[in-house]
Scaffold this active site. Structure first.
Site, short mmCIF file in Angstrom:
data_model
loop_
_atom_site.label_atom_id
_atom_site.label_comp_id
_atom_site.label_asym_id
_atom_site.label_seq_id
_atom_site.Cartn_x
_atom_site.Cartn_y
_atom_site.Cartn_z
N LYS A 38 20.17 -14.01 -20.33
CA LYS A 38 21.58 -14.23 -20.68
C LYS A 38 21.81 -14.46 -22.17
O LYS A 38 22.84 -14.05 -22.70
CB LYS A 38 22.12 -15.40 -19.88
CG LYS A 38 22.11 -15.05 -18.42
CD LYS A 38 22.97 -15.96 -17.62
CE LYS A 38 23.06 -15.35 -16.25
NZ LYS A 38 24.20 -15.76 -15.51
N GLY B 166 22.82 -16.63 -9.60
CA GLY B 166 23.26 -17.35 -8.41
C GLY B 166 23.78 -18.74 -8.70
O GLY B 166 23.76 -19.62 -7.83
N GLY B 167 24.23 -18.96 -9.93
CA GLY B 167 24.81 -20.26 -10.29
C GLY B 167 23.77 -21.36 -10.50
O GLY B 167 24.12 -22.51 -10.75
N GLU C 277 31.08 -8.42 -16.74
CA GLU C 277 31.86 -9.50 -16.12
C GLU C 277 32.45 -10.42 -17.18
O GLU C 277 31.75 -10.81 -18.13
CB GLU C 277 30.98 -10.32 -15.17
CG GLU C 277 30.46 -9.52 -14.00
CD GLU C 277 29.86 -10.39 -12.90
OE1 GLU C 277 29.86 -9.95 -11.74
OE2 GLU C 277 29.38 -11.52 -13.19
N ASN D 118 25.99 -6.76 -15.14
CA ASN D 118 25.13 -6.36 -14.03
C ASN D 118 24.79 -4.88 -14.20
O ASN D 118 25.68 -4.05 -14.30
CB ASN D 118 25.81 -6.61 -12.69
CG ASN D 118 25.97 -8.09 -12.41
OD1 ASN D 118 25.10 -8.88 -12.80
ND2 ASN D 118 27.05 -8.47 -11.79
N ARG E 191 23.70 -2.56 -12.29
CA ARG E 191 23.51 -1.96 -10.96
C ARG E 191 24.87 -1.73 -10.31
O ARG E 191 25.90 -2.08 -10.88
CB ARG E 191 22.71 -2.93 -10.08
CG ARG E 191 23.40 -4.30 -10.03
CD ARG E 191 22.88 -5.22 -8.97
NE ARG E 191 23.38 -6.57 -9.15
CZ ARG E 191 24.55 -7.04 -8.75
NH1 ARG E 191 25.40 -6.23 -8.12
NH2 ARG E 191 24.92 -8.28 -8.95
N VAL F 105 28.52 -4.97 -4.99
CA VAL F 105 28.99 -4.99 -3.59
C VAL F 105 30.42 -4.44 -3.53
O VAL F 105 30.77 -3.64 -2.66
CB VAL F 105 28.97 -6.44 -3.04
CG1 VAL F 105 29.57 -6.50 -1.64
CG2 VAL F 105 27.56 -7.01 -3.05
N ARG G 68 34.83 -9.40 2.40
CA ARG G 68 33.43 -9.41 2.84
C ARG G 68 33.35 -10.10 4.19
O ARG G 68 33.63 -11.30 4.29
CB ARG G 68 32.57 -10.15 1.83
CG ARG G 68 32.57 -9.50 0.46
CD ARG G 68 31.53 -10.14 -0.43
NE ARG G 68 31.63 -9.63 -1.78
CZ ARG G 68 30.68 -9.77 -2.70
NH1 ARG G 68 29.56 -10.40 -2.40
NH2 ARG G 68 30.83 -9.28 -3.91
P1 ADP Z 1 25.09 -16.52 -12.43
O1 ADP Z 1 24.37 -15.31 -12.95
O2 ADP Z 1 24.19 -17.70 -12.22
O3 ADP Z 1 25.96 -16.23 -11.25
P2 ADP Z 1 27.32 -16.37 -14.37
O4 ADP Z 1 27.18 -16.54 -15.84
O5 ADP Z 1 27.61 -15.01 -13.86
O6 ADP Z 1 26.04 -17.00 -13.65
O7 ADP Z 1 28.46 -17.33 -13.87
C1 ADP Z 1 28.73 -17.50 -12.49
C2 ADP Z 1 30.04 -18.23 -12.32
O8 ADP Z 1 30.00 -19.51 -12.97
C3 ADP Z 1 31.25 -17.52 -12.95
O9 ADP Z 1 31.79 -16.55 -12.08
C4 ADP Z 1 32.17 -18.70 -13.14
O10 ADP Z 1 32.76 -19.05 -11.90
C5 ADP Z 1 31.23 -19.82 -13.57
N1 ADP Z 1 31.08 -19.88 -15.04
C6 ADP Z 1 30.14 -19.29 -15.81
N2 ADP Z 1 30.32 -19.56 -17.12
C7 ADP Z 1 31.43 -20.32 -17.20
C8 ADP Z 1 32.19 -20.94 -18.28
N3 ADP Z 1 31.80 -20.82 -19.55
N4 ADP Z 1 33.28 -21.66 -17.96
C9 ADP Z 1 33.68 -21.81 -16.67
N5 ADP Z 1 33.02 -21.28 -15.62
C10 ADP Z 1 31.93 -20.54 -15.86
#
Ligand code: ADP
Length: 450
Positions: A119, A167-168, A278, A292, A294, A297, A340
């Site tokens: 990231k 995955g958060g 995204e 992403n 790829r 979904v 979904r």
């Molecule tokens: P992962 O790859 O772990 O899913 P992401 O960076 O795609 O992580 O973020 C997943 C979700 O977390 C986002 O869709 C959003 O809901 C929340 N998120 C990520 N970064 C931020 C941010 N800077 N502020 C608020 N929410 C965030």
């Protein structure tokens, strides 16, 4: 005449394996399914021209088993592999090994997968290409003092994020200086445990954003286009639940602006394949969160409103052809929503695997169901709980919502619990009807409607 492959192996299961097979068949390509012992009766195995069992039920021994998948390619003479989403789709090592065996990976180069998989590197790369990013540390956080300095600059609340995250996981919010030390330490511990890498960075935490993503396509000959946005703000625990295209808050001008930034960036990067950039969107501004590399979904909603088959494009790009559309040919028409449908309790989301005793998918004009389910099929407990996706097209958003209500009433799945009743409830809600929701809306709704 465009060239394609003679035979493609699909390294996935469930609805996406079926979806990819359909595209291959329409292009005159022979298909090879791979499957675990738990999936011998799965639809993707039944519909394939050939199938190879690659291991026992646990994904790590089957759908993630690279040597077994390479062997399946060698045995069947498959010239290319489509990885679908999840499993090995963003595994740079897998792409490299295929390359070494002279098998085409239907996706970008391993180098681009690597860049976007980290990231910090991804954020730095896209920022240099003109994509707006969330304010924060430019790179990794060295220690607590460094974290404090950055947080003071950008202002609280802040989010500590794992560079290898997904995955958060490894993501912690600090609302104030007092919470910073704990959030920093917890994020590092979680990141180490989940990814074996405790590198973290800091971002401003946006409090009420929407999740808006841009679909892009690039070919091996330097052409790149965007196909507009998808709004995936309805999420539970960072998992998308319902997606729509176009977004209720993006107008033609904004779409053109961010779309051109996205396609120009991937063109400069020399990226080929399908991809999704995204963003979080707040106060009329976009902030990159990840790319992403790829198929997603939720790709069908884009396919419907742009009349573009993304899977066929991916295959065609991998075979070296030019994109079949130029930007000027991308015309967005109408509105599409995807639900979904998971085998889960519609309130607690506890998985409900088991035998589907009756299955009647909805139909009618503008209705698409992507699924690997059938009456008598047993959903195994080893994989994600998605039964399928209901995708509906309307001339406009209101038409689409009306059609969605009708199709949800018509859809019958018996024998397992499903998320269909949740969608039925959501479609009665004023905020959903008016498109007034952000990424926290669904969690709040579920709390107040137990
Ligand atoms: P992962 O790859 O772990 O899913 P992401 O960076 O795609 O992580 O973020 C997943 C979700 O977390 C986002 O869709 C959003 O809901 C929340 N998120 C990520 N970064 C931020 C941010 N800077 N502020 C608020 N929410 C965030």
């Amino acid at each position: 005449m465009k060239k394609y492959f003679n035979k493609v192996l699909i390294a996935n299961r469930g609805e996406i394996a079926v979806r990819i097979q359909r595209a291959c068949k329409e292009l005159g390509i022979q298909t090879v399914a791979v499957h675990s012992t738990a999936d011998s009766d799965a639809m993707h195995v039944k519909l394939a021209d050939e199938s190879v069992c690659i291991g026992p039920p646990q994904a790590v021994n089957s759908y993630l088993n690279i040597p077994a998948i390479i062997s399946a390619c060698e045995i069947t003479g498959a010239e290319a592999v489509h990885p679908g989403y999840g499993f090995l789709s963003e595994n740079a090592h897998f792409a490299e090994i295929l390359e070494a065996h002279n098998i085409t990976f239907i996706g970008p180069t391993s180098e681009h997968i690597k860049i976007m998989g980290d990231k910090i590197t991804a954020k730095e790369t896209v920022s240099n290409l003109g994509i707006p990013v969330v304010p924060g540390s430019n790179g990794k956080i060295e220690d607590l003092n460094h974290a404090k300095k950055i947080a003071k600059n950008i202002g609280f609340p802040v989010l500590i994020k794992a560079s290898s995250g997904g995955g958060g996981k490894g993501m912690k919010i600090a609302k104030s200086q007092n919470e910073l030390e704990e959030a920093f330490n917890m994020a590092k511990i979680e990141a180490k445990a989940s990814f074996g890498d405790d590198t973290v960075y800091i971002e401003k935490y946006l409090e009420t954003p929407r999740h808006i993503e841009i679909q892009i396509l690039g070919d091996k000959n330097g052409n790149a286009i965007h196909l507009g946005e998808r709004d995936c703000s309805l999420q539970r625990r960072n998992q998308k639940v319902l997606e729509e295209a176009t977004s209720p808050v993006i107008d033609t001008l904004k779409r053109k602006e961010i779309g051109e930034i996205a396609s120009s960036a991937i063109s400069k990067l020399g990226y080929h394949g399908a991809g999704t950039i995204e963003f979080l969107y707040e106060d009329n501004k976009f902030y990159f969160i990840e790319m992403n590399t790829r198929l997603q979904v939720e790709h069908p909603i884009t396919e419907i409103i742009t009349d573009c088959d993304l899977v066929k494009e991916q295959i065609s790009i991998a075979a070296g052809n030019n994109l079949s559309k130029k930007q000027a040919d991308v015309i967005i028409k109408g509105h599409a929503i995807e639900c979904r449908i998971n085998a889960e309790n519609p309130r607690t989301f506890v998985p409900s695997p088991g035998k589907i005793t009756a299955y009647h998918p909805a139909g009618g004009p503008g209705v698409r169901v992507d699924s690997g389910a059938y009456s008598g099929y047993t959903i195994p407990p080893y994989y994600d709980s998605m039964i399928g996706k209901l995708i509906v097209f309307g001339n406009d958003r209101t038409d689409c919502l009306d059609k969605l209500k009708r199709t949800i009433d018509e859809f019958v799945i018996e024998g397992v619990e499903t998320t269909l009743p949740l969608f039925k409830d959501l479609l009665q809600n004023e905020d959903i009807i008016s498109g007034n929701y952000n990424i926290h809306w669904l969690e709040n709704y579920l709390e107040s409607h137990p």
